[in-house]
Design an enzyme around this catalytic site. Structure first.
Site, PDB file in Angstrom:
ATOM      1  N   HIS A   1      -8.563  -3.366  -7.618  1.00 35.17           N
ATOM      2  CA  HIS A   1      -8.341  -2.851  -6.396  1.00 35.17           C
ATOM      3  C   HIS A   1      -9.603  -2.546  -5.640  1.00 35.17           C
ATOM      4  O   HIS A   1     -10.024  -1.430  -5.805  1.00 35.17           O
ATOM      5  CB  HIS A   1      -7.605  -1.401  -6.623  1.00 35.17           C
ATOM      6  CG  HIS A   1      -6.975  -0.651  -5.569  1.00 35.17           C
ATOM      7  ND1 HIS A   1      -5.780  -1.117  -5.161  1.00 35.17           N
ATOM      8  CD2 HIS A   1      -7.188   0.423  -4.964  1.00 35.17           C
ATOM      9  CE1 HIS A   1      -5.434  -0.452  -4.306  1.00 35.17           C
ATOM     10  NE2 HIS A   1      -6.231   0.445  -3.856  1.00 35.17           N
TER      11      HIS A   1
ATOM     12  N   TYR B   1     -17.201  14.151 -14.208  1.00 35.28           N
ATOM     13  CA  TYR B   1     -16.948  15.226 -15.244  1.00 35.28           C
ATOM     14  C   TYR B   1     -15.561  15.175 -16.032  1.00 35.28           C
ATOM     15  O   TYR B   1     -15.484  15.665 -17.015  1.00 35.28           O
ATOM     16  CB  TYR B   1     -17.165  16.547 -14.230  1.00 35.28           C
ATOM     17  CG  TYR B   1     -18.458  16.590 -13.399  1.00 35.28           C
ATOM     18  CD1 TYR B   1     -19.515  16.693 -14.402  1.00 35.28           C
ATOM     19  CD2 TYR B   1     -18.503  16.779 -12.063  1.00 35.28           C
ATOM     20  CE1 TYR B   1     -20.820  16.717 -13.770  1.00 35.28           C
ATOM     21  CE2 TYR B   1     -19.753  16.940 -11.341  1.00 35.28           C
ATOM     22  CZ  TYR B   1     -20.737  17.102 -12.376  1.00 35.28           C
ATOM     23  OH  TYR B   1     -21.956  17.125 -11.680  1.00 35.28           O
TER      24      TYR B   1
ATOM     25  N   ARG C   1       0.840  -1.270   0.090  1.00 33.40           N
ATOM     26  CA  ARG C   1      -0.080   0.064   0.156  1.00 33.40           C
ATOM     27  C   ARG C   1       0.824   1.435  -0.009  1.00 33.40           C
ATOM     28  O   ARG C   1       0.830   2.015  -1.052  1.00 33.40           O
ATOM     29  CB  ARG C   1      -1.078   0.012   1.370  1.00 33.40           C
ATOM     30  CG  ARG C   1      -1.727   1.414   0.977  1.00 33.40           C
ATOM     31  CD  ARG C   1      -2.886   1.228   2.196  1.00 33.40           C
ATOM     32  NE  ARG C   1      -3.755   0.164   2.400  1.00 33.40           N
ATOM     33  CZ  ARG C   1      -4.493   0.003   3.411  1.00 33.40           C
ATOM     34  NH1 ARG C   1      -4.818   0.721   4.326  1.00 33.40           N
ATOM     35  NH2 ARG C   1      -5.441  -0.655   3.347  1.00 33.40           N
TER      36      ARG C   1
END
Length: 622
Positions: free
Chosen positions: A77, A122, A31
């Protein structure tokens, strides 16, 4: 009873210790820390790979970011979409990444507020040209593949980076019990250092530092850390880097044209404004932010007067605002042995070159296997060409032509399948010249591959040429200059005082004021009840008055701080702290290098120089 005996028994302390150890190892290895091979954390690697699988190359049209995030979460993931999108945004911000891996369309945040990016529904994105450094050799047998979280597909363990990206883009991360802070570097400098190591395997860190001068951030602000400290940082893997904004003088106005890495121009103006309100920067008249598309950073500082100490002001701003920042450096990463370690610069480059040799070797072996397979098939096709009529007859008449081919012509299973896979319209196009031409070309390539794989010198030359090619294609000039500067220092800055004539008026009760001009008659001014005129002195606003009390002590009061004569003045005790029973009897304004005769009512006196009348504190000087 048997069910009870099958239950595993552990102490709470032992269970908690093992659970925390497993968690910490997961955070460290999967991580928070980057891998030395490609410099990526797992989420970053999965984003780049998922985008390549979606066909979002630099030549293609961008797709909605939500499409990419959905693929990353659904296939590789299974974590928060917000965290995944933030990692994706970071890869696309040119002010965050030295060499951005994603090319975004839409609002991807700003330098002043990196987290002001629009929602993923967007924005659109595709891979940038730098992503090719990761993906160019991916399908060529260069990396190991691991199953994804649900075992339905495979993902690359690392990406076959063609350059040491762990240094080029850097990274930050907080794991359990350790952290990493790797600053970005210049592609050309790091690649030149790798080439030097290939030519000189015994090169020292000092030799490498001749090429890698220091970090290179995506800002034109200056790095002011001394070269000796930078070298120590590269030797130990720990240290700090200090950056300063670039400030130029335009017509007696200070203009900030570049701010330190991850600094906000709006925050810097706010910090300066707070000091102006606190009257710590009284010489500054106004602040403006003139940043635009043409000038990404342009902060204008307008002074009140042309006579201010410019260097002192700049040094004070560096010391008290984000115009100067320090960045922690901790070269901690997961090495080739799979373990986290803080490494020196020379160790990082040597380990990465070892990884690069492994990658190139796998690529050549993969290609050699493909060439051999094709040559094997061409041998079978040559047999088919030489016996084309018999081949056609076997296909038409035999129930199992595959087995007949293998038995009659001693062909392998692959060769027999290749003959049967030929389309009918291509049978007429099988020509001996074409087959032999392709065989000759592939045999030359096979010989070259075998020679390269069998020679360390040839491998060295190949890796060096590829590094030089990538440096020529992707390299650029240094962005952050490394310069020597004096340390910044916070100072007490006062507004410059104009040299205007004033008349100091002192009353018998110890009230003082300053009237404009020298034509003032102190006896004609108004006084408080029970108070009256004592004396007046002509002076200028930039000077300091010396006041004497009845105990023989001298006090200094800057004339610029005295109240106006429009009112009744202020007590001298507002500027100094005489003894309880003392009262003020006289005032003077000494000129530089002047001598004064001081005497007492008893007739004793002495000569005193002007500089000896300067009191350092409010309690005065005897």
């Amino acid at each position: 009873m048997a069910a009870i005996e099958s239950i595993e028994k552990k102490s709470v302390a032992g269970f908690a210790e093992q659970a925390y150890l497993n968690y910490s190892m997961y955070v460290i290895l999967d991580r928070a820390l980057p891998h030395l091979e490609d410099g990526l954390k797992p989420v970053q690697r999965r984003i780049i790979y998922a985008m390549s699988e979606l066909g979002l190359s630099v030549q293609s049209k961008p797709k909605k970011s939500s499409r990419t995030v959905g693929d990353v979460l659904g296939k590789f993931h299974p974590h928060s979409d917000v965290a995944c999108y933030e990692a994706m945004v970071l890869l696309a911000q040119p002010f965050s990444y030295r060499y951005p891996l994603i090319e975004g369309q839409g609002n991807w945040g700003s330098r002043d507020d990196p987290k002001s990016f629009a929602a993923m529904r967007y924005t659109e994105a595709k891979l940038s040209k730098y992503a090719a450094l990761y993906l160019q050799e991916l399908g060529q047998g260069t990396v190991n593949w691991n199953p994804n979280f649900d075992g339905t597909m495979d993902e690359p363990a690392v990406l076959p980076a063609r350059l040491p990206m762990v240094l080029l883009n850097g990274t930050t991360g907080i794991a359990v019990g350790m952290a990493t802070d790797i600053p970005p570097h210049n592609l050309t400098e790091v690649t030149q250092a790798c080439i030097h190591l290939l030519d000189n395997p015994n090169a020292t860190l000092a030799d490498i530092c001749q090429f890698v001068k220091g970090p290179d951030f995506p800002t034109e602000a200056e790095i002011v850390t001394p070269p000796a400290e930078i070298r120590t940082m590269y030797q130990t893997g720990n240290g700090s880097i200090k950056m300063r904004a670039r400030i130029v003088n335009e017509k007696d106005t200070l203009v900030v044209t570049a701010v330190p890495y991850q600094s906000s121009g709006a925050k810097i103006l706010e910090q300066i404004g707070q000091q102006m309100q606190a009257k710590k920067l009284a010489m500054i008249a106004d602040l403006r932010d003139e940043s635009d598309e043409k000038h990404p950073v342009r902060l204008v500082i307008i002074p009140k007067s042309k006579t201010y100490d410019k260097q002192a002001l700049i040094s004070h701003l560096y010391a008290t605002t984000d115009l100067e920042r320090s960045y922690r450096v901790n070269l901690n990463m997961i090495g080739l042995n799979g373990r986290p370690q803080v490494k020196s610069l020379d160790v990082i480059l040597r380990e990465w070159l070892e990884f690069r040799f492994q990658t190139v070797t796998k690529r050549l072996q993969f290609r050699l296997g493909k060439v051999r397979d094709r040559l094997h098939i061409l041998e079978g096709l040559m047999v088919a060409y030489l016996n084309i009529d018999e081949v056609i007859r076997i296909i038409r008449t035999e129930e199992d032509p595959h087995a007949v081919f293998m038995k009659r012509y001693k062909l392998s299973d692959i060769q027999a399948s290749a003959i049967l896979d030929i389309k009918l319209r291509h049978l007429a196009k099988i020509e001996e010249q074409q087959i032999r031409g392709e065989q000759d070309t592939l045999k030359e390539e096979q010989d070259a591959l075998e020679k390269t794989l069998g020679s360390k010198a040839r491998m060295n030359t190949l890796v060096k040429k590829e590094l030089e090619s990538d440096m020529k294609q992707y390299g650029d000039a240094r962005c952050s200059p490394i310069v020597s500067r004096a340390p910044a220092e916070a100072v007490v800055l006062q507004e410059p005082v104009s040299q205007e004539p004033v008349t100091i008026v002192l009353s018998q009760k110890g009230w003082i004021r300053a009237a404009k001009g020298w034509e003032v008659l102190g006896a004609t001014l108004n006084y408080r009840t029970g108070d009256e005129f004592l004396m007046q002195v002509q002076a200028h606003t930039h000077q300091t008055a010396c006041l004497f009390d009845s105990t023989g002590r001298c006090y200094n009061v800057p004339i610029a701080k005295m109240p106006s004569a429009r009112g009744l003045g202020e007590p001298v005790t507002a500027f100094c702290t005489p003894q309880a029973d003392a009262y003020f009897i006289s005032a003077l304004v000494p000129e530089e290098n002047s001598l004064w005769l001081v005497s007492s009512t008893a007739g004793y006196g002495f000569l005193v120089k002007a500089e000896e009348l300067q009191a350092k504190n409010k309690s005065g000087k005897a």
